[in-house]
Design a protein around this motif. Structure first.
Motif, mmCIF file in Angstrom:
data_model
loop_
_atom_site.group_PDB
_atom_site.id
_atom_site.type_symbol
_atom_site.label_atom_id
_atom_site.label_comp_id
_atom_site.label_asym_id
_atom_site.label_seq_id
_atom_site.Cartn_x
_atom_site.Cartn_y
_atom_site.Cartn_z
ATOM 1 N N GLN A 1 0.817 -1.222 0.000
ATOM 2 C CA GLN A 1 0.000 0.000 0.000
ATOM 3 C C GLN A 1 0.854 1.278 0.000
ATOM 4 O OE1 GLN A 1 -3.260 0.470 -0.540
ATOM 5 N NE2 GLN A 1 -3.253 -1.731 -0.951
ATOM 6 N N ASP A 2 2.060 1.178 0.548
ATOM 7 C CA ASP A 2 2.916 2.371 0.650
ATOM 8 C C ASP A 2 3.790 2.579 -0.589
ATOM 9 O OD1 ASP A 2 4.084 -0.044 1.285
ATOM 10 O OD2 ASP A 2 5.474 0.773 2.760
ATOM 11 N N GLU A 3 3.649 1.735 -1.597
ATOM 12 C CA GLU A 3 4.527 1.813 -2.773
ATOM 13 C C GLU A 3 3.935 2.733 -3.844
ATOM 14 O OE1 GLU A 3 7.437 0.238 -3.191
ATOM 15 O OE2 GLU A 3 7.388 -1.216 -1.547
ATOM 16 N N LYS A 4 4.811 3.377 -4.588
ATOM 17 C CA LYS A 4 4.367 4.154 -5.748
ATOM 18 C C LYS A 4 4.282 3.202 -6.945
ATOM 19 C CE LYS A 4 5.571 8.210 -8.540
ATOM 20 N NZ LYS A 4 5.609 7.521 -9.855
ATOM 21 N N LEU A 5 3.104 3.107 -7.533
ATOM 22 C CA LEU A 5 2.900 2.145 -8.620
ATOM 23 C C LEU A 5 3.630 2.565 -9.895
ATOM 24 C CD1 LEU A 5 -0.962 1.435 -8.385
ATOM 25 C CD2 LEU A 5 0.920 0.214 -7.267
ATOM 26 N N THR A 6 4.172 1.586 -10.593
ATOM 27 C CA THR A 6 4.681 1.808 -11.942
ATOM 28 C C THR A 6 3.460 2.024 -12.845
ATOM 29 O OG1 THR A 6 6.528 0.348 -11.440
ATOM 30 C CG2 THR A 6 6.110 0.784 -13.764
ATOM 31 N N SER A 7 3.591 2.871 -13.863
ATOM 32 C CA SER A 7 2.427 3.192 -14.696
ATOM 33 C C SER A 7 1.978 1.972 -15.507
ATOM 34 C CB SER A 7 2.767 4.325 -15.672
ATOM 35 O OG SER A 7 3.629 3.852 -16.686
ATOM 36 N N TYR A 8 0.683 1.937 -15.830
ATOM 37 C CA TYR A 8 0.139 0.852 -16.653
ATOM 38 C C TYR A 8 0.917 0.755 -17.963
ATOM 39 C CZ TYR A 8 -3.190 -2.053 -19.209
ATOM 40 O OH TYR A 8 -3.759 -3.064 -19.936
ATOM 41 N N ARG A 9 1.222 1.915 -18.499
ATOM 42 C CA ARG A 9 1.913 1.925 -19.784
ATOM 43 C C ARG A 9 3.295 1.264 -19.697
ATOM 44 N NH1 ARG A 9 2.236 5.285 -24.923
ATOM 45 N NH2 ARG A 9 4.307 4.674 -25.583
ATOM 46 N N ASP A 10 4.058 1.594 -18.674
ATOM 47 C CA ASP A 10 5.385 0.982 -18.530
ATOM 48 C C ASP A 10 5.269 -0.524 -18.270
ATOM 49 O OD1 ASP A 10 6.884 3.246 -19.011
ATOM 50 O OD2 ASP A 10 7.118 3.782 -16.911
ATOM 51 N N VAL B 1 6.755 -1.729 -9.691
ATOM 52 C CA VAL B 1 5.782 -2.021 -8.639
ATOM 53 C C VAL B 1 4.453 -2.267 -9.337
ATOM 54 C CG1 VAL B 1 4.629 -1.180 -6.573
ATOM 55 C CG2 VAL B 1 7.014 -0.555 -7.015
ATOM 56 N N ILE B 2 3.930 -3.474 -9.196
ATOM 57 C CA ILE B 2 2.798 -3.889 -10.029
ATOM 58 C C ILE B 2 1.611 -4.313 -9.163
ATOM 59 C CG2 ILE B 2 2.020 -5.485 -11.840
ATOM 60 C CD1 ILE B 2 4.876 -5.664 -12.854
ATOM 61 N N PRO B 3 0.434 -3.731 -9.411
ATOM 62 C CA PRO B 3 -0.764 -4.173 -8.693
ATOM 63 C C PRO B 3 -1.377 -5.400 -9.374
ATOM 64 C CG PRO B 3 -1.294 -2.224 -10.006
ATOM 65 C CD PRO B 3 0.137 -2.581 -10.318
ATOM 66 N N TRP B 4 -0.950 -6.579 -8.921
ATOM 67 C CA TRP B 4 -1.431 -7.822 -9.520
ATOM 68 C C TRP B 4 -2.834 -8.156 -9.045
ATOM 69 C CZ3 TRP B 4 1.463 -9.229 -13.359
ATOM 70 C CH2 TRP B 4 2.848 -9.061 -13.313
ATOM 71 N N VAL B 5 -3.549 -8.935 -9.827
ATOM 72 C CA VAL B 5 -4.808 -9.539 -9.390
ATOM 73 C C VAL B 5 -4.640 -11.040 -9.551
ATOM 74 C CG1 VAL B 5 -7.297 -9.722 -9.774
ATOM 75 C CG2 VAL B 5 -6.121 -7.546 -10.206
ATOM 76 N N GLY B 6 -4.917 -11.782 -8.495
ATOM 77 C CA GLY B 6 -4.745 -13.230 -8.610
ATOM 78 C C GLY B 6 -5.182 -13.978 -7.372
ATOM 79 N N ILE B 7 -4.849 -15.264 -7.360
ATOM 80 C CA ILE B 7 -5.140 -16.090 -6.190
ATOM 81 C C ILE B 7 -3.833 -16.725 -5.707
ATOM 82 C CG2 ILE B 7 -7.509 -16.600 -6.935
ATOM 83 C CD1 ILE B 7 -6.427 -19.478 -7.609
ATOM 84 N N PRO B 8 -3.745 -16.987 -4.403
ATOM 85 C CA PRO B 8 -2.539 -17.658 -3.915
ATOM 86 C C PRO B 8 -2.403 -19.024 -4.581
ATOM 87 C CG PRO B 8 -3.838 -16.784 -2.089
ATOM 88 C CD PRO B 8 -4.686 -16.671 -3.323
ATOM 89 N N LEU B 9 -1.190 -19.353 -5.023
ATOM 90 C CA LEU B 9 -0.946 -20.666 -5.637
ATOM 91 C C LEU B 9 -1.292 -21.784 -4.660
ATOM 92 C CD1 LEU B 9 0.276 -22.380 -8.000
ATOM 93 C CD2 LEU B 9 2.466 -22.220 -6.769
#
Ligand SMILES: Nc1nc2c(c(=O)[nH]1)N[C@H]1C(S)=C(S)[C@@H](COP(=O)(O)O)O[C@H]1N2
Ligand SMILES: [Mo]
Length: 320
Positions: free
Chosen positions: A66-75, A145-153
């Motif tokens: 939550q405290d991270e600055k996200l890398t842009s979608y484009r990058d 820094v990537i906001p992933w969407v997923g499920i735990p393996l």
């Protein structure tokens, strides 16, 4: 990764244009299931870096990053390593026009009591989809820094019930010569194969990702499903997975075969163990300017509290 020293190319942050917002609004009303087929919109001729994917609904937010600055979608979607589509950073986003991610089945097999063939729809029903913001560090010396969407393996591992012989998990990426131009070139031993120790796969950080920024994964990021192991170098996170195999012996992964002195099985992010050809002490955040100072790389990419116990008693110089 094997080709010379990493070249640090500047990339720019560009805010999405209003057009994309309109397209997203258009797709918003539609549920995930109905929308998967629309990924066919990414046909040739569109510049994929400007193309957003259908939104995923019912994502649980989490506290990760939550405290991270996200890398842009484009990058995130235009600076990729996905050698099946070419070895340069821009090629994956440009060369995926023919690649089909639906329908898609993952075979889960080997040393398990309940082998399964899972469609993406089955996978999405296994557990609530979570958003997790992770730092990702490539062995080449850059990070995002990537906001992933997923499920735990771990959810999938529990479903298939590994036998007592299961010690490692192999992840096999698709290798389709017809739609993946890089596969026609023998740069790597296709299909791309990566692997984890079973306990690394069970670790709570390890994700099967299906999306990023709240949308389905673009092909260049490993659609429709890819692994995400944030305390390891990026190459451990295999893309576009079609087979998950539980085995007894430590697998020879693609990168171990390509350069055994340079790429070990563990590939844990470690600023104290250099790559034979360059230092791993610092990294460049993608999106920052070339004049911005490089930042220190953290042990286990900053996830030491969660994962260091997996390696107690191991010599991390030897098991690199
Ligand atoms: N199948 C496959 N998976 C792959 C790769 C690849 O070439 N083929 N490249 C790896 C490397 S080196 C990195 S850094 C990450 C990059 O993921 P991203 O493009 O989503 O940031 O994917 C990894 N997974
Ligand atoms: Mo990488």
């Amino acid at each position: 990764m094997l080709i010379g020293k990493p070249v640090d190319v500047a990339s720019t942050e560009i805010t999405p244009e209003p057009l994309f917002k309109r397209r997203r609004a258009l797709l918003k009303a539609v549920g995930l299931g109905g929308v998967i087929g629309l990924s066919g919109w990414s046909r040739e001729g569109w510049t994929t870096e400007s193309l957003h994917k259908p939104a995923i609904h019912n994502i649980q937010k989490t506290l990760y990053g939550q405290d991270e600055k996200l890398t842009s979608y484009r990058d995130i979607t235009s600076y990729n390593n996905f050698y099946e589509f070419g070895t340069s950073k821009e090629q994956p986003s440009r060369n995926t026009g023919q690649f089909k991610t639906s329908p898609w089945t993952i075979a889960v097999e080997g040393e398990v009591l309940k082998p399964r063939q899972l469609g993406i729809e089955d996978l999405l029903k296994l557990a609530p989809l979570e958003e997790r913001i992770y730092r990702m560090r490539c062995v080449e010396g850059w990070s995002m820094v990537i906001p992933w969407v997923g499920i735990p393996l771990a959810k999938l591992i529990k479903l298939v019930q590994p036998t007592a012989n299961a010690k490692f998990i192999e992840f096999v990426s698709v290798a389709d010569e017809a739609t993946m131009p890089g596969v026609r070139v023998p740069i790597l031993d296709w299909p791309y194969l990566e692997a984890l120790r079973l306990d690394e796969g069970m670790q709570e950080l390890t994700l099967l990702a299906v999306g990023l920024y709240g949308e389905l994964l673009p092909a260049q990021n490993g659609a429709p499903v890819r692994l995400v192991v944030p305390w390891k170098y990026g190459f451990k996170s295999g893309k576009s997975i079609v087979r998950i195999r539980f085995v007894e012996k430590m697998p020879q992964t693609t990168w171990m075969r390509a350069g055994p002195k340079e790429y070990g099985f563990y590939a844990n992010v470690n600023p104290n163990v250099d790559h034979p050809r360059w230092s791993q002490a610092t990294e460049r955040r993608i999106g920052s300017s070339l004049f911005t100072r490089r930042i220190p790389t953290q042990m286990f990419n900053g996830y030491a509290d969660q994962v260091s116990h997996l390696y107690t008693g191991m010599d991390l110089r030897k098991h690199f």
